[in-house]
Motif scaffolding. Structure first.
Motif, PDB file in Angstrom:
ATOM      1  N   MET A   1       3.069  -8.338  -0.261  1.00 18.81           N
ATOM      2  CA  MET A   1       2.082  -8.543   0.801  1.00 18.81           C
ATOM      3  C   MET A   1       1.886 -10.042   1.032  1.00 18.81           C
ATOM      4  SD  MET A   1      -1.985  -7.594   0.884  1.00 18.81           S
ATOM      5  CE  MET A   1      -1.773  -5.863   0.548  1.00 18.81           C
ATOM      6  N   GLY A   2       2.031 -10.474   2.294  1.00 18.55           N
ATOM      7  CA  GLY A   2       1.846 -11.877   2.621  1.00 18.55           C
ATOM      8  C   GLY A   2       0.378 -12.222   2.843  1.00 18.55           C
ATOM      9  N   LEU A   3       0.119 -13.526   2.983  1.00 22.65           N
ATOM     10  CA  LEU A   3      -1.253 -13.994   3.168  1.00 22.65           C
ATOM     11  C   LEU A   3      -1.853 -13.453   4.454  1.00 22.65           C
ATOM     12  CD1 LEU A   3      -3.610 -15.766   2.285  1.00 22.65           C
ATOM     13  CD2 LEU A   3      -2.500 -17.693   3.456  1.00 22.65           C
ATOM     14  N   ASN A   4      -1.069 -13.454   5.544  1.00 21.47           N
ATOM     15  CA  ASN A   4      -1.576 -12.959   6.823  1.00 21.47           C
ATOM     16  C   ASN A   4      -1.969 -11.486   6.732  1.00 21.47           C
ATOM     17  OD1 ASN A   4      -1.194 -15.439   8.028  1.00 21.47           O
ATOM     18  ND2 ASN A   4       0.807 -14.920   8.887  1.00 21.47           N
ATOM     19  N   GLU A   5      -1.145 -10.693   6.037  1.00 22.79           N
ATOM     20  CA  GLU A   5      -1.447  -9.272   5.880  1.00 22.79           C
ATOM     21  C   GLU A   5      -2.695  -9.077   5.025  1.00 22.79           C
ATOM     22  OE1 GLU A   5       0.902  -5.102   4.797  1.00 22.79           O
ATOM     23  OE2 GLU A   5       1.798  -7.043   4.331  1.00 22.79           O
ATOM     24  N   PHE A   6      -2.818  -9.901   3.991  1.00 24.39           N
ATOM     25  CA  PHE A   6      -3.998  -9.833   3.120  1.00 24.39           C
ATOM     26  C   PHE A   6      -5.270 -10.127   3.909  1.00 24.39           C
ATOM     27  CE2 PHE A   6      -7.031 -12.175   0.442  1.00 24.39           C
ATOM     28  CZ  PHE A   6      -7.315 -11.212  -0.518  1.00 24.39           C
ATOM     29  N   ILE A   7      -5.216 -11.184   4.721  1.00 32.42           N
ATOM     30  CA  ILE A   7      -6.387 -11.536   5.539  1.00 32.42           C
ATOM     31  C   ILE A   7      -6.673 -10.438   6.554  1.00 32.42           C
ATOM     32  CG2 ILE A   7      -7.261 -13.163   7.266  1.00 32.42           C
ATOM     33  CD1 ILE A   7      -5.673 -15.357   5.830  1.00 32.42           C
ATOM     34  N   GLY A   8      -5.614  -9.863   7.137  1.00 27.03           N
ATOM     35  CA  GLY A   8      -5.800  -8.796   8.117  1.00 27.03           C
ATOM     36  C   GLY A   8      -6.454  -7.561   7.521  1.00 27.03           C
ATOM     37  N   ILE A   9      -6.028  -7.177   6.309  1.00 29.65           N
ATOM     38  CA  ILE A   9      -6.610  -6.001   5.657  1.00 29.65           C
ATOM     39  C   ILE A   9      -8.065  -6.249   5.300  1.00 29.65           C
ATOM     40  CG2 ILE A   9      -6.535  -4.595   3.555  1.00 29.65           C
ATOM     41  CD1 ILE A   9      -3.480  -4.868   3.650  1.00 29.65           C
ATOM     42  N   THR A  10      -8.363  -7.457   4.810  1.00 26.69           N
ATOM     43  CA  THR A  10      -9.745  -7.803   4.480  1.00 26.69           C
ATOM     44  C   THR A  10     -10.626  -7.763   5.721  1.00 26.69           C
ATOM     45  OG1 THR A  10      -8.953  -9.245   2.685  1.00 26.69           O
ATOM     46  CG2 THR A  10     -11.233  -9.534   3.402  1.00 26.69           C
ATOM     47  N   ALA A  11     -10.113  -8.317   6.824  1.00 21.44           N
ATOM     48  CA  ALA A  11     -10.871  -8.298   8.085  1.00 21.44           C
ATOM     49  C   ALA A  11     -11.081  -6.864   8.564  1.00 21.44           C
ATOM     50  CB  ALA A  11     -10.148  -9.114   9.149  1.00 21.44           C
ATOM     51  N   LEU A  12     -10.048  -6.022   8.403  1.00 19.53           N
ATOM     52  CA  LEU A  12     -10.159  -4.621   8.815  1.00 19.53           C
ATOM     53  C   LEU A  12     -11.228  -3.901   8.005  1.00 19.53           C
ATOM     54  CD1 LEU A  12      -9.266  -1.981  10.188  1.00 19.53           C
ATOM     55  CD2 LEU A  12      -7.468  -1.801   8.458  1.00 19.53           C
ATOM     56  N   LEU A  13     -11.223  -4.088   6.686  1.00 18.51           N
ATOM     57  CA  LEU A  13     -12.215  -3.431   5.830  1.00 18.51           C
ATOM     58  C   LEU A  13     -13.633  -3.882   6.182  1.00 18.51           C
ATOM     59  CD1 LEU A  13     -10.494  -3.528   2.318  1.00 18.51           C
ATOM     60  CD2 LEU A  13     -10.830  -1.541   3.805  1.00 18.51           C
ATOM     61  N   TYR A  14     -13.780  -5.179   6.445  1.00 19.71           N
ATOM     62  CA  TYR A  14     -15.107  -5.694   6.816  1.00 19.71           C
ATOM     63  C   TYR A  14     -15.546  -5.124   8.156  1.00 19.71           C
ATOM     64  CZ  TYR A  14     -18.919  -8.986   7.617  1.00 19.71           C
ATOM     65  OH  TYR A  14     -20.154  -9.536   7.867  1.00 19.71           O
ATOM     66  N   ALA A  15     -14.606  -5.046   9.104  1.00 22.21           N
ATOM     67  CA  ALA A  15     -14.939  -4.501  10.420  1.00 22.21           C
ATOM     68  C   ALA A  15     -15.305  -3.022  10.317  1.00 22.21           C
ATOM     69  CB  ALA A  15     -13.773  -4.696  11.388  1.00 22.21           C
ATOM     70  N   LEU A  16     -14.547  -2.266   9.519  1.00 24.44           N
ATOM     71  CA  LEU A  16     -14.842  -0.842   9.344  1.00 24.44           C
ATOM     72  C   LEU A  16     -16.203  -0.640   8.689  1.00 24.44           C
ATOM     73  CD1 LEU A  16     -11.513   0.883   8.207  1.00 24.44           C
ATOM     74  CD2 LEU A  16     -12.990   1.613  10.079  1.00 24.44           C
ATOM     75  N   SER A  17     -16.480  -1.443   7.660  1.00 27.31           N
ATOM     76  CA  SER A  17     -17.771  -1.322   6.974  1.00 27.31           C
ATOM     77  C   SER A  17     -18.918  -1.734   7.892  1.00 27.31           C
ATOM     78  CB  SER A  17     -17.771  -2.193   5.707  1.00 27.31           C
ATOM     79  OG  SER A  17     -16.754  -1.794   4.818  1.00 27.31           O
ATOM     80  N   ASN A  18     -18.654  -2.738   8.736  1.00 28.22           N
ATOM     81  CA  ASN A  18     -19.611  -3.200   9.737  1.00 28.22           C
ATOM     82  C   ASN A  18     -21.003  -3.448   9.166  1.00 28.22           C
ATOM     83  OD1 ASN A  18     -20.668  -3.911  12.224  1.00 28.22           O
ATOM     84  ND2 ASN A  18     -21.064  -1.796  12.852  1.00 28.22           N
ATOM     85  N   PRO A  19     -21.131  -4.329   8.166  1.00 26.29           N
ATOM     86  CA  PRO A  19     -22.459  -4.600   7.595  1.00 26.29           C
ATOM     87  C   PRO A  19     -23.426  -5.224   8.593  1.00 26.29           C
ATOM     88  CG  PRO A  19     -20.839  -6.163   6.786  1.00 26.29           C
ATOM     89  CD  PRO A  19     -20.078  -5.118   7.520  1.00 26.29           C
ATOM     90  N   ILE A  20     -22.890  -5.924   9.604  1.00 26.32           N
ATOM     91  CA  ILE A  20     -23.768  -6.513  10.620  1.00 26.32           C
ATOM     92  C   ILE A  20     -24.479  -5.411  11.402  1.00 26.32           C
ATOM     93  CG2 ILE A  20     -23.821  -7.852  12.761  1.00 26.32           C
ATOM     94  CD1 ILE A  20     -21.593  -9.581  11.649  1.00 26.32           C
ATOM     95  N   GLY A  21     -23.740  -4.350  11.750  1.00 30.16           N
ATOM     96  CA  GLY A  21     -24.351  -3.238  12.463  1.00 30.16           C
ATOM     97  C   GLY A  21     -25.319  -2.449  11.605  1.00 30.16           C
ATOM     98  N   VAL A  22     -25.154  -2.556  10.279  1.00 31.35           N
ATOM     99  CA  VAL A  22     -26.021  -1.821   9.351  1.00 31.35           C
ATOM    100  C   VAL A  22     -27.326  -2.568   9.082  1.00 31.35           C
ATOM    101  CG1 VAL A  22     -26.146  -0.942   6.955  1.00 31.35           C
ATOM    102  CG2 VAL A  22     -24.072  -0.617   8.296  1.00 31.35           C
ATOM    103  N   ILE A  23     -27.387  -3.841   9.468  1.00 32.41           N
ATOM    104  CA  ILE A  23     -28.556  -4.677   9.153  1.00 32.41           C
ATOM    105  C   ILE A  23     -29.885  -4.041   9.577  1.00 32.41           C
ATOM    106  CG2 ILE A  23     -29.752  -6.803   9.862  1.00 32.41           C
ATOM    107  CD1 ILE A  23     -27.137  -8.292   9.524  1.00 32.41           C
ATOM    108  N   PRO A  24     -30.035  -3.551  10.824  1.00 41.82           N
ATOM    109  CA  PRO A  24     -31.331  -2.946  11.191  1.00 41.82           C
ATOM    110  C   PRO A  24     -31.708  -1.763  10.303  1.00 41.82           C
ATOM    111  CG  PRO A  24     -30.013  -3.378  13.152  1.00 41.82           C
ATOM    112  CD  PRO A  24     -29.107  -3.583  11.972  1.00 41.82           C
TER     113      PRO A  24
END
Length: 211
Positions: A1-24
Motif C-alpha cells: 500500500m502506497g502513501l496516497n492509498e493510505f491517505i485515501g483510506i484514512t480520509a474515506l474512513l473519516y468521511a464515512l464516520s462523519n464526526p462533524i455531522g455527529v457533533i449536534p
C-alpha cells in the motif's frame, strides 16, 4: 500500500464516520455531563471505533468464510451501504439511530451506555465502515498492507476523538449550516467510493459486461 492509498483510506474512513455531522447529536447526548465524563465518553467511543475497524481488518477473511460469502458479493453490499449513508448525508440526516428503552436507561445511568451505543455504534462506525474494511483487508494479502490498514484505523479514531473534543467550539464556529455543508462534501467522497466498490464487484461477477 502506497502513501496516497493510505491517505485515501484514512480520509474515506473519516468521511464515512462523519464526526462533524455527529457533533449536534454528541452535544445533545452529553449536555448534562461534566467535562470529565464527557472526555471519558470520547475516549471510550474512539477506542470502540478503533476496535471495530481493527477486528474487521484482522478477521475479514474468517467472517466471509464463516458466512460463505464471496468477496465481490461483500464488495457490492458494502458499496450499497456506503451509497445509502451518502444519501442520508446529502439530506443532512446522517446519524439517525434508534434506542430501546433499556439502552436509554443505561445511557442515563452510565457513560458507557452513551459511548458504546449509540455514539460509537452505529453513529460513528457501522456495517458500511466494517464492510469496507473487510473488503480492503481481503484484497490485501501482505501483512505490511494490513498493518497500514490498522494504522489507518487508529489514525481515524484519533481524528474522531479530536473532532469530538473540539465539538463545542466547532459547533459555535460552523453552526448548523456549516456542519451540513461539510457533511455533504464528505458525502461526495463516500458516494464515489460506494460506486467504485459496486462497479468493481459487478465487473468481477459479470465479466461479460465489460467490453
Amino acid at each position: 500500500m502506497g502513501l496516497n492509498e493510505f491517505i485515501g483510506i484514512t480520509a474515506l474512513l473519516y468521511a464515512l464516520s462523519n464526526p462533524i455531522g455527529v457533533i449536534p447529536i454528541f452535544l445533545s447526548l452529553t449536555q448534562r455531563f461534566k467535562d470529565i465524563k464527557t472526555h471519558r465518553i470520547i475516549i471510550i467511543a474512539s477506542l470502540t471505533v478503533a476496535i471495530f475497524l481493527i477486528c474487521s481488518v484482522l478477521l475479514g477473511k474468517q467472517i466471509l468464510s464463516f458466512f460463505n460469502v464471496g468477496l465481490d458479493d461483500f464488495r457490492i453490499a458494502g458499496g450499497l451501504l456506503a451509497l445509502f449513508i451518502a444519501f442520508e448525508m446529502f439530506q443532512a440526516r446522517y446519524g439517525g439511530f434508534m434506542q430501546t428503552c433499556e439502552e436509554k436507561t443505561e445511557a442515563e445511568e452510565d457513560v458507557h451506555g452513551i459511548a458504546i451505543t449509540p455514539l460509537a455504534f452505529p453513529l460513528l462506525v457501522g456495517p458500511a465502515e466494517m464492510g469496507i474494511m473487510i473488503t480492503l483487508s481481503s484484497d490485501m494479502h501482505q501483512w505490511g498492507s494490513k498493518v497500514m490498514l490498522i494504522s489507518s484505523s487508529v489514525i481515524t479514531s484519533l481524528m474522531i476523538a479530536t473532532t469530538l473534543w473540539m465539538a463545542t467550539p466547532l459547533n459555535r464556529f460552523m453552526g448548523k449550516t456549516g456542519i451540513n455543508v461539510a457533511t455533504r462534501v464528505m458525502a461526495l467522497i463516500v458516494a464515489a467510493i460506494g460506486v467504485k466498490f459496486i462497479m468493481t464487484g459487478i465487473r468481477n461477477q459479470l465479466p461479460g459486461l465489460v467490453a
